[in-house]
Design a protein around this motif. Sequence first.
Motif, PDB file in Angstrom:
ATOM      1  N   PHE A  47      28.642  62.477  -0.719  1.00 12.44           N
ATOM      2  CA  PHE A  47      29.497  62.181  -1.857  1.00 12.44           C
ATOM      3  C   PHE A  47      29.976  60.740  -1.854  1.00 12.44           C
ATOM      4  CE2 PHE A  47      29.869  66.676  -1.088  1.00 12.44           C
ATOM      5  CZ  PHE A  47      29.746  67.208  -2.358  1.00 12.44           C
ATOM      6  N   GLU A  48      30.213  60.281  -3.053  1.00 11.22           N
ATOM      7  CA  GLU A  48      30.936  59.027  -3.218  1.00 11.22           C
ATOM      8  C   GLU A  48      32.335  59.391  -3.701  1.00 11.22           C
ATOM      9  OE1 GLU A  48      28.854  56.665  -6.022  1.00 11.22           O
ATOM     10  OE2 GLU A  48      26.931  57.045  -5.086  1.00 11.22           O
ATOM     11  N   THR A  49      33.282  58.592  -3.329  1.00 13.21           N
ATOM     12  CA  THR A  49      34.638  58.819  -3.829  1.00 13.21           C
ATOM     13  C   THR A  49      34.944  57.800  -4.905  1.00 13.21           C
ATOM     14  OG1 THR A  49      35.541  57.433  -2.089  1.00 13.21           O
ATOM     15  CG2 THR A  49      35.497  59.794  -1.685  1.00 13.21           C
ATOM     16  N   ARG A  50      35.712  58.233  -5.848  1.00  9.06           N
ATOM     17  CA  ARG A  50      36.142  57.323  -6.899  1.00  9.06           C
ATOM     18  C   ARG A  50      37.603  57.574  -7.192  1.00  9.06           C
ATOM     19  NH1 ARG A  50      31.299  58.300 -11.205  1.00  9.06           N
ATOM     20  NH2 ARG A  50      29.601  57.980  -9.758  1.00  9.06           N
ATOM     21  N   ARG A  51      38.310  56.518  -7.435  1.00  8.93           N
ATOM     22  CA  ARG A  51      39.709  56.672  -7.831  1.00  8.93           C
ATOM     23  C   ARG A  51      39.741  57.084  -9.284  1.00  8.93           C
ATOM     24  NH1 ARG A  51      41.917  53.788  -3.473  1.00  8.93           N
ATOM     25  NH2 ARG A  51      40.639  54.681  -1.858  1.00  8.93           N
ATOM     26  N   HIS A  52      40.902  57.461  -9.723  1.00 11.38           N
ATOM     27  CA  HIS A  52      41.051  57.777 -11.141  1.00 11.38           C
ATOM     28  C   HIS A  52      40.759  56.528 -11.946  1.00 11.38           C
ATOM     29  CE1 HIS A  52      42.521  61.769 -10.436  1.00 11.38           C
ATOM     30  NE2 HIS A  52      43.382  61.304  -9.565  1.00 11.38           N
ATOM     31  N   GLU A  53      39.765  56.661 -12.782  1.00 11.34           N
ATOM     32  CA  GLU A  53      39.326  55.504 -13.547  1.00 11.34           C
ATOM     33  C   GLU A  53      39.995  55.476 -14.911  1.00 11.34           C
ATOM     34  OE1 GLU A  53      35.200  56.066 -13.654  1.00 11.34           O
ATOM     35  OE2 GLU A  53      34.904  55.566 -11.547  1.00 11.34           O
TER      36      GLU A  53
END
Length: 56
Positions: free
Chosen positions: A45-51
């Motif tokens: 997985f890649e993590t992403r902040r709330h965009e």
Amino acid sequence: MSAVAAHAGERARKTGDFYCAQCSERVHAEQGEEIPRCPNGHTEFETRRHEPGDRS
Ligand SMILES: [Zn+2]
């Protein structure tokens, strides 16, 4: 830059959403919980902040 940031079975460092590196499916994990596998069976997985634009 799309480094793999997490694997299924690892403990999430932060509560948040994880996006499958293979198919972009999203899973959610709470901080300290194990990250579940992608519904399609992938484990990276890649993590992403709330965009911006994510208004859920
Ligand atoms: Zn997947």
